[in-house]
Motif scaffolding. Structure first.
Motif, PDB file in Angstrom:
ATOM      1  N   MET A  52      20.597 -16.112 -11.976  1.00 27.26           N
ATOM      2  CA  MET A  52      19.515 -16.116 -11.011  1.00 27.26           C
ATOM      3  C   MET A  52      18.253 -16.632 -11.698  1.00 27.26           C
ATOM      4  N   THR A  53      17.594 -17.561 -11.060  1.00 29.07           N
ATOM      5  CA  THR A  53      16.363 -18.122 -11.584  1.00 29.07           C
ATOM      6  C   THR A  53      15.176 -17.370 -10.993  1.00 29.07           C
ATOM      7  N   LEU A  54      14.291 -16.931 -11.869  1.00 24.37           N
ATOM      8  CA  LEU A  54      13.087 -16.238 -11.431  1.00 24.37           C
ATOM      9  C   LEU A  54      11.884 -17.127 -11.675  1.00 24.37           C
ATOM     10  N   ARG A  55      10.835 -16.894 -10.921  1.00 25.29           N
ATOM     11  CA  ARG A  55       9.589 -17.621 -11.137  1.00 25.29           C
ATOM     12  C   ARG A  55       8.441 -16.629 -11.134  1.00 25.29           C
ATOM     13  N   ILE A  56       7.361 -17.010 -11.733  1.00 25.56           N
ATOM     14  CA  ILE A  56       6.154 -16.182 -11.768  1.00 25.56           C
ATOM     15  C   ILE A  56       5.228 -16.629 -10.652  1.00 25.56           C
ATOM     16  N   SER A  57       4.659 -15.656  -9.942  1.00 22.43           N
ATOM     17  CA  SER A  57       3.665 -15.987  -8.911  1.00 22.43           C
ATOM     18  C   SER A  57       2.461 -15.074  -9.102  1.00 22.43           C
ATOM     19  N   ILE A  58       1.320 -15.567  -8.702  1.00 22.37           N
ATOM     20  CA  ILE A  58       0.074 -14.820  -8.811  1.00 22.37           C
ATOM     21  C   ILE A  58      -0.562 -14.781  -7.423  1.00 22.37           C
ATOM     22  N   PRO A  59      -0.584 -13.617  -6.793  1.00 25.93           N
ATOM     23  CA  PRO A  59      -1.146 -13.539  -5.436  1.00 25.93           C
ATOM     24  C   PRO A  59      -2.662 -13.736  -5.438  1.00 25.93           C
ATOM     25  N   ASP A  60      -3.150 -14.389  -4.414  1.00 31.84           N
ATOM     26  CA  ASP A  60      -4.593 -14.578  -4.264  1.00 31.84           C
ATOM     27  C   ASP A  60      -5.295 -13.259  -3.975  1.00 31.84           C
ATOM     28  N   GLU A  61      -4.646 -12.419  -3.208  1.00 27.27           N
ATOM     29  CA  GLU A  61      -5.209 -11.118  -2.847  1.00 27.27           C
ATOM     30  C   GLU A  61      -4.160 -10.035  -3.099  1.00 27.27           C
ATOM     31  N   PRO A  62      -4.183  -9.448  -4.300  1.00 29.35           N
ATOM     32  CA  PRO A  62      -3.208  -8.403  -4.607  1.00 29.35           C
ATOM     33  C   PRO A  62      -3.275  -7.266  -3.584  1.00 29.35           C
ATOM     34  N   SER A  63      -2.105  -6.746  -3.222  1.00 31.19           N
ATOM     35  CA  SER A  63      -2.030  -5.712  -2.191  1.00 31.19           C
ATOM     36  C   SER A  63      -1.266  -4.491  -2.704  1.00 31.19           C
ATOM     37  N   ALA A  64      -1.236  -3.465  -1.880  1.00 31.97           N
ATOM     38  CA  ALA A  64      -0.462  -2.271  -2.211  1.00 31.97           C
ATOM     39  C   ALA A  64       1.020  -2.614  -2.330  1.00 31.97           C
ATOM     40  N   ALA A  65       1.498  -3.548  -1.530  1.00 34.14           N
ATOM     41  CA  ALA A  65       2.902  -3.970  -1.611  1.00 34.14           C
ATOM     42  C   ALA A  65       3.191  -4.648  -2.954  1.00 34.14           C
ATOM     43  N   HIS A  66       2.257  -5.417  -3.445  1.00 32.25           N
ATOM     44  CA  HIS A  66       2.433  -6.048  -4.758  1.00 32.25           C
ATOM     45  C   HIS A  66       2.506  -4.991  -5.855  1.00 32.25           C
ATOM     46  N   ARG A  67       1.623  -4.008  -5.764  1.00 28.28           N
ATOM     47  CA  ARG A  67       1.632  -2.924  -6.748  1.00 28.28           C
ATOM     48  C   ARG A  67       2.966  -2.198  -6.712  1.00 28.28           C
ATOM     49  N   GLU A  68       3.453  -1.927  -5.518  1.00 28.78           N
ATOM     50  CA  GLU A  68       4.730  -1.227  -5.371  1.00 28.78           C
ATOM     51  C   GLU A  68       5.882  -2.058  -5.941  1.00 28.78           C
ATOM     52  N   ALA A  69       5.803  -3.384  -5.834  1.00 30.67           N
ATOM     53  CA  ALA A  69       6.845  -4.243  -6.398  1.00 30.67           C
ATOM     54  C   ALA A  69       6.922  -4.100  -7.916  1.00 30.67           C
ATOM     55  N   VAL A  70       5.799  -3.844  -8.550  1.00 32.40           N
ATOM     56  CA  VAL A  70       5.758  -3.624  -9.994  1.00 32.40           C
ATOM     57  C   VAL A  70       6.147  -2.181 -10.319  1.00 32.40           C
ATOM     58  N   LEU A  71       5.666  -1.260  -9.521  1.00 29.55           N
ATOM     59  CA  LEU A  71       5.868   0.155  -9.792  1.00 29.55           C
ATOM     60  C   LEU A  71       7.303   0.622  -9.558  1.00 29.55           C
ATOM     61  N   ALA A  72       7.976   0.108  -8.549  1.00 26.47           N
ATOM     62  CA  ALA A  72       9.310   0.601  -8.181  1.00 26.47           C
ATOM     63  C   ALA A  72      10.317   0.530  -9.339  1.00 26.47           C
ATOM     64  N   PRO A  73      10.487  -0.625 -10.000  1.00 26.45           N
ATOM     65  CA  PRO A  73      11.458  -0.634 -11.096  1.00 26.45           C
ATOM     66  C   PRO A  73      11.003   0.202 -12.292  1.00 26.45           C
ATOM     67  N   LEU A  74       9.701   0.277 -12.519  1.00 24.41           N
ATOM     68  CA  LEU A  74       9.179   1.105 -13.610  1.00 24.41           C
ATOM     69  C   LEU A  74       9.440   2.576 -13.316  1.00 24.41           C
ATOM     70  N   ARG A  75       9.175   2.986 -12.090  1.00 26.19           N
ATOM     71  CA  ARG A  75       9.420   4.370 -11.686  1.00 26.19           C
ATOM     72  C   ARG A  75      10.900   4.723 -11.843  1.00 26.19           C
ATOM     73  N   ALA A  76      11.784   3.848 -11.395  1.00 20.31           N
ATOM     74  CA  ALA A  76      13.224   4.104 -11.494  1.00 20.31           C
ATOM     75  C   ALA A  76      13.659   4.238 -12.948  1.00 20.31           C
ATOM     76  N   TYR A  77      13.178   3.360 -13.797  1.00 16.61           N
ATOM     77  CA  TYR A  77      13.542   3.431 -15.221  1.00 16.61           C
ATOM     78  C   TYR A  77      13.007   4.713 -15.853  1.00 16.61           C
ATOM     79  N   ASN A  78      11.737   5.016 -15.608  1.00 21.97           N
ATOM     80  CA  ASN A  78      11.133   6.222 -16.190  1.00 21.97           C
ATOM     81  C   ASN A  78      11.891   7.473 -15.769  1.00 21.97           C
ATOM     82  N   GLN A  79      12.262   7.545 -14.514  1.00 22.52           N
ATOM     83  CA  GLN A  79      12.987   8.721 -14.041  1.00 22.52           C
ATOM     84  C   GLN A  79      14.368   8.814 -14.680  1.00 22.52           C
ATOM     85  N   SER A  80      14.989   7.675 -14.954  1.00 22.38           N
ATOM     86  CA  SER A  80      16.304   7.708 -15.604  1.00 22.38           C
ATOM     87  C   SER A  80      16.192   8.168 -17.057  1.00 22.38           C
ATOM     88  N   GLN A  81      15.039   7.982 -17.671  1.00 31.42           N
ATOM     89  CA  GLN A  81      14.845   8.336 -19.072  1.00 31.42           C
ATOM     90  C   GLN A  81      14.166   9.685 -19.277  1.00 31.42           C
TER      91      GLN A  81
END
Length: 140
Positions: A1-30
């Motif tokens: 799978m090819t990933l790309r980097i994007s930078i939103p013009d107006e960061p939103s709560a949804a963008h924050r959640e996109a970063v937080l969700a995998p971090l939260r899942a990993y932290n809880q597993s550890q």
């Protein structure tokens, strides 16, 4: 799978959640459930207006104080101490073992140290020419 980097013009709560969700899942597993509990203690004048307060969260057995402020006209009357004492009480009731926070060199390091907090880290040149201090207080 090819990933790309994007930078939103107006960061939103949804963008924050996109970063937080995998971090939260990993932290809880550890480290298990962080049991995040918001902590808000407000300072209110006679007219009902908020003139300062404390904003933080209990997580992983510690209270992190993100913000603590008292309007200039109300400083020097132990309101900051009262806010912290109330937050510490809430933290203890939530099973926390201590409190940590940060402050800039031009802010309130001495205030926190008088209340039993100790520096455990320093970030030089933040802002340039100044320091940012990280303090903690472990409950007995």
């Amino acid at each position: 799978m090819t990933l790309r980097i994007s930078i939103p013009d107006e960061p939103s709560a949804a963008h924050r959640e996109a970063v937080l969700a995998p971090l939260r899942a990993y932290n809880q597993s550890q480290a298990s459930d962080p049991r995040i509990q918001p902590v808000v203690v407000l300072l209110t004048d006679k007219g009902g207006a908020h003139v300062g307060g404390l904003w933080g969260r209990c997580a992983f057995d510690w209270l992190f104080v993100e913000l603590l402020a008292v309007t200039e006209e109300h400083r020097g009357a132990n309101h900051g101490r009262a806010l912290l004492e109330q937050a510490e009480s809430i933290a203890r009731a939530n099973g926390c073992i201590g409190v940590w926070l940060d402050t800039f060199e031009f802010q309130a390091r001495g205030f926190y140290e008088k209340l039993g907090y100790e520096v455990f880290g320093t970030l030089d040149d933040h802002p340039v020419g100044q320091k940012r201090f990280f303090l903690r207080k472990r409950f007995s």
